[in-house]
Design a protein around this motif. Structure first.
Motif, PDB file in Angstrom:
ATOM      1  N   ARG A 230     -20.166 -22.745  -6.120  1.00  0.00           N
ATOM      2  CA  ARG A 230     -21.259 -23.570  -5.414  1.00  0.00           C
ATOM      3  C   ARG A 230     -22.744 -23.253  -5.717  1.00  0.00           C
ATOM      4  O   ARG A 230     -22.918 -22.101  -5.280  1.00  0.00           O
ATOM      5  CB  ARG A 230     -20.912 -23.745  -4.003  1.00  0.00           C
ATOM      6  CG  ARG A 230     -19.785 -24.314  -3.461  1.00  0.00           C
ATOM      7  CD  ARG A 230     -19.466 -24.564  -2.279  1.00  0.00           C
ATOM      8  NE  ARG A 230     -20.372 -25.632  -1.344  1.00  0.00           N
ATOM      9  CZ  ARG A 230     -19.783 -26.809  -1.456  1.00  0.00           C
ATOM     10  NH1 ARG A 230     -18.688 -27.312  -1.858  1.00  0.00           N
ATOM     11  NH2 ARG A 230     -20.520 -27.743  -1.120  1.00  0.00           N
ATOM     12  N   LYS A 231     -23.319 -23.929  -6.153  1.00  0.00           N
ATOM     13  CA  LYS A 231     -24.668 -23.552  -6.627  1.00  0.00           C
ATOM     14  C   LYS A 231     -26.053 -24.169  -5.753  1.00  0.00           C
ATOM     15  O   LYS A 231     -25.612 -25.101  -5.153  1.00  0.00           O
ATOM     16  CB  LYS A 231     -25.001 -24.039  -8.382  1.00  0.00           C
ATOM     17  CG  LYS A 231     -24.017 -23.468  -9.270  1.00  0.00           C
ATOM     18  CD  LYS A 231     -24.409 -23.753 -10.514  1.00  0.00           C
ATOM     19  CE  LYS A 231     -23.380 -23.256 -11.599  1.00  0.00           C
ATOM     20  NZ  LYS A 231     -23.669 -23.877 -12.836  1.00  0.00           N
ATOM     21  N   ALA A 232     -27.015 -23.550  -5.923  1.00  0.00           N
ATOM     22  CA  ALA A 232     -27.986 -23.763  -4.712  1.00  0.00           C
ATOM     23  C   ALA A 232     -28.478 -25.217  -5.081  1.00  0.00           C
ATOM     24  O   ALA A 232     -28.958 -25.925  -4.157  1.00  0.00           O
ATOM     25  CB  ALA A 232     -29.381 -22.714  -4.860  1.00  0.00           C
ATOM     26  N   TRP A 233     -29.063 -25.493  -6.265  1.00  0.00           N
ATOM     27  CA  TRP A 233     -29.685 -26.631  -6.599  1.00  0.00           C
ATOM     28  C   TRP A 233     -28.607 -27.802  -6.933  1.00  0.00           C
ATOM     29  O   TRP A 233     -28.312 -28.085  -7.842  1.00  0.00           O
ATOM     30  CB  TRP A 233     -30.324 -26.553  -7.829  1.00  0.00           C
ATOM     31  CG  TRP A 233     -31.261 -27.665  -8.177  1.00  0.00           C
ATOM     32  CD1 TRP A 233     -31.597 -28.658  -7.089  1.00  0.00           C
ATOM     33  CD2 TRP A 233     -32.198 -28.081  -9.233  1.00  0.00           C
ATOM     34  NE1 TRP A 233     -32.670 -29.650  -7.725  1.00  0.00           N
ATOM     35  CE2 TRP A 233     -32.831 -28.884  -9.026  1.00  0.00           C
ATOM     36  CE3 TRP A 233     -32.168 -27.477 -10.587  1.00  0.00           C
ATOM     37  CZ2 TRP A 233     -33.744 -29.641  -9.804  1.00  0.00           C
ATOM     38  CZ3 TRP A 233     -33.443 -27.839 -11.557  1.00  0.00           C
ATOM     39  CH2 TRP A 233     -33.877 -28.937 -11.256  1.00  0.00           C
ATOM     40  N   THR A 234     -27.948 -28.198  -5.958  1.00  0.00           N
ATOM     41  CA  THR A 234     -26.797 -29.290  -5.966  1.00  0.00           C
ATOM     42  C   THR A 234     -26.815 -30.258  -4.831  1.00  0.00           C
ATOM     43  O   THR A 234     -27.594 -29.996  -3.857  1.00  0.00           O
ATOM     44  CB  THR A 234     -25.301 -28.473  -6.012  1.00  0.00           C
ATOM     45  OG1 THR A 234     -25.080 -27.925  -4.893  1.00  0.00           O
ATOM     46  CG2 THR A 234     -25.220 -27.866  -7.289  1.00  0.00           C
ATOM     47  N   ASN A 235     -25.971 -31.326  -5.020  1.00  0.00           N
ATOM     48  CA  ASN A 235     -25.985 -32.193  -3.758  1.00  0.00           C
ATOM     49  C   ASN A 235     -24.492 -32.742  -3.482  1.00  0.00           C
ATOM     50  O   ASN A 235     -23.598 -32.146  -4.275  1.00  0.00           O
ATOM     51  CB  ASN A 235     -26.859 -33.482  -3.895  1.00  0.00           C
ATOM     52  CG  ASN A 235     -26.639 -34.173  -5.362  1.00  0.00           C
ATOM     53  OD1 ASN A 235     -25.387 -34.549  -5.487  1.00  0.00           O
ATOM     54  ND2 ASN A 235     -27.440 -34.193  -6.048  1.00  0.00           N
ATOM     55  N   LYS A 236     -24.052 -33.402  -2.672  1.00  0.00           N
ATOM     56  CA  LYS A 236     -22.600 -34.033  -2.364  1.00  0.00           C
ATOM     57  C   LYS A 236     -22.070 -34.624  -3.500  1.00  0.00           C
ATOM     58  O   LYS A 236     -20.707 -34.282  -3.793  1.00  0.00           O
ATOM     59  CB  LYS A 236     -22.679 -34.738  -1.367  1.00  0.00           C
ATOM     60  CG  LYS A 236     -23.350 -36.149  -1.577  1.00  0.00           C
ATOM     61  CD  LYS A 236     -23.447 -36.895  -0.142  1.00  0.00           C
ATOM     62  CE  LYS A 236     -24.133 -38.311  -0.324  1.00  0.00           C
ATOM     63  NZ  LYS A 236     -24.390 -39.042   0.894  1.00  0.00           N
ATOM     64  N   GLY A 237     -22.909 -35.172  -4.466  1.00  0.00           N
ATOM     65  CA  GLY A 237     -22.429 -35.564  -5.654  1.00  0.00           C
ATOM     66  C   GLY A 237     -21.812 -34.511  -6.672  1.00  0.00           C
ATOM     67  O   GLY A 237     -21.074 -34.978  -7.475  1.00  0.00           O
ATOM     68  N   ASN A 238     -22.409 -33.470  -6.492  1.00  0.00           N
ATOM     69  CA  ASN A 238     -21.744 -32.330  -7.528  1.00  0.00           C
ATOM     70  C   ASN A 238     -20.318 -31.764  -7.097  1.00  0.00           C
ATOM     71  O   ASN A 238     -19.813 -31.014  -7.828  1.00  0.00           O
ATOM     72  CB  ASN A 238     -22.818 -31.136  -7.384  1.00  0.00           C
ATOM     73  CG  ASN A 238     -24.116 -31.688  -8.186  1.00  0.00           C
ATOM     74  OD1 ASN A 238     -25.131 -31.759  -7.233  1.00  0.00           O
ATOM     75  ND2 ASN A 238     -24.107 -31.577  -9.298  1.00  0.00           N
TER      76      ASN A 238
END
Length: 500
Positions: A230-238
């Motif tokens: 899980r990366k910092a620059w992500t959202n639910k779509g990832n």
């Protein structure tokens, strides 16, 4: 990850270490004895009475070497050699000669008196025939004793590869096994009579183990590093979109359990496809989920294609019932799905009927390109393979491999769940406990696997890690609540602690 060896694999590792790498067998025997002695010194008071029962092979030699060390430590040790095998191994002869020089006590008959400890050093890992005759009689008498019972490597009478009982077996309280875990110590019924199992290193080189590369593995806590990143620059779509086709009328709980588990294992979005009667319960119990409900069979079949096209992972089966309608839904999924698919519970029972009677579904099933994970328990596997449960139970890894391939992963659920893609190595799960033998536990597993798939794990890794984490959650729940009181609904909450 750690290897789990069969009888043949352990014998090959032993032979490679001795014959190819040049480690004398007597050295390995001495290190085995030292490992056993260490366990005794930790657990058994000095001056305790010990009976060591042996035969003339190398397992018996381990027992003799142990007895020599215990005598030196101050234990009261007697030896009883059954002697129904005609020839001694070379290492056994060496150990016996040393004990004769020490004037150790070799009994002519099996003793009537009680001992504090009885050590089984009769057969060990190599046995593959049924125990009979004098050996059977002696093991029966060993089992009748009230002493602490310790097995050397493998309890005599347990098939080291399958865990099956070869006529009769020594019922150990403690088994000290060498080098690697043996499959027969993990698979039932062998696991039931092996007691506590301690693995001791005795010097098998890593090169020997890697050369043989045992065809079974298990996970340890370090393997949690395989969890989806899980990366910092992500959202639910990832983190993927899970579609769960779950919950017929009066079976909303199955949809709640699997949906909750999918979210708590990292899914970005979870959409539950269920009947209208379940709407209120699902909205109350799982408000995070997207709901798609139907009020008729016709409506369900009309709106399912859109839901299928939305998903990046599909799970079908929890609580959907066994019916012609449920089979039509499954057929739609197999025909239209283009993403990884998990089939569980009633999905498997419906699949078994379709594979038997519908040629088109058979083709759709075997040609499904994005991969399928099936999670049968023994009865469901019996229906899929059209085999008796007893036959499947006699060799779980073999049964799992029968239906598995790289595109069809089998999660064969039992006290020791097996995961297979049809190739070596198979995975044997060592987490979990009998508190998890409760309704809905399998629905939670479906959700966890779907969540891991949504996070980007491969079919095989998602199945293995899903089973392992499911078991760890059960262990955490049982530790706090006790085995009797674990509910399936507890598992997603304790999964939080596992994945923290």
């Amino acid at each position: 990850m750690r290897y789990v060896a069969s009888r043949e694999e352990m014998q090959q590792i032993d032979a490679y270490s001795i014959n190819t790498m040049g480690i004398p067998g007597i050295v390995l025997m001495e290190k085995a004895a030292l490992a056993l002695e260490e366990v005794f010194l930790e657990r058994v008071p000095i001056k305790s009475s010990v009976l060591i029962v042996t035969e003339k092979g190398n397992n018996g030699g381990d027992g003799l070497a142990l007895g020599r060390l215990l005598l030196e430590d101050g234990y009261n040790v007697d030896f009883y050699e059954i002697g129904a095998i005609p020839h001694d191994s070379d290492s056994h002869q060496i150990q016996k000669k040393v004990l004769e020089q020490m004037e150790a006590q070799f009994l002519m008959e099996f003793p009537e008196e009680e001992y504090d400890v009885i050590v089984d050093a009769v057969f060990g890992v190599g046995l593959k025939r049924e125990v009979a005759g004098q050996h059977r009689q002696v093991i029966e008498r060993m089992n009748q004793k009230k002493a602490l019972k310790v097995a050397v490597d493998v309890p005599s009478g347990v098939d080291a590869s399958t865990g099956q009982i070869l006529g009769i077996a020594f019922c150990a309280d403690l088994t000290v096994t060498f080098g690697l875990l043996k499959a027969g110590l993990l698979l039932y019924p062998g696991a039931d009579i092996s007691g506590e199992v301690i693995v001791k290193e005795i010097g098998f080189p890593n090169k020997a183990v890697e050369k043989i590369a045992p065809k079974m593995i298990s996970f340890v806590k370090e393997d949690l590093s395989l969890l989806p990143e899980r990366k910092a620059w992500t959202n639910k779509g990832n983190y993927g979109k899970v579609l769960l086709i779950a919950g017929a009328k009066n079976m909303a709980g199955a949809a709640v359990l699997s949906g909750t588990a999918a979210y708590k294992s990292g899914s970005g979005l979870v959409r539950v496809f269920s009947c209208e009667e379940n709407r209120v319960i699902l909205q109350e119990k799982l408000p995070e989920a997207i709901l798609t409900t139907y009020d008729s069979e016709e409506k369900a079949e009309e709106i399912l294609p859109e839901a299928i096209s939305w998903a990046s992972v599909i799970g079908i089966g929890p609580g959907i019932g066994q019916s012609i309608f449920a089979r039509r839904l499954l057929k739609q999924v197999l025909a239209l799905g283009k993403v990884p698919l998990v089939i569980d519970a009633d999905g498997l029972n419906n699949l078994a009927v379709l594979l038997k009677n519908d040629r088109e579904i058979k083709q759709l099933f075997y040609e499904y390109k994005s991969g399928i994970i099936l999670t049968p328990h023994l009865k469901e596997m019996s229906r899929l393979l059209e085999e008796e449960i007893a036959e499947i139970q006699s060799n779980l890894p073999k049964a799992a491999m029968k239906m598995a391939d790289q595109n069809h992963i089998i999660v064969l659920k039992d006290a020791r769940t097996i995961v297979s893609d049809g190739n070596a190595p198979s995975y044997i799960n060592m987490s979990g406990n009998n508190g998890m033998a409760t309704g809905g536990s399998g629905d939670v597993l479906t959700g966890i696997i779907c969540g891991f798939l949504a996070g980007g794990l491969s079919l095989l890794t998602a199945a293995r890690l899903g089973v392992y984490c499911h078991g760890l959650a059960g262990d955490a729940a049982a530790k706090e609540k006790g085995y009797y009181s674990v509910l399936a609904g507890d598992l997603p909450n304790y999964l939080e602690k596992v994945l923290k």
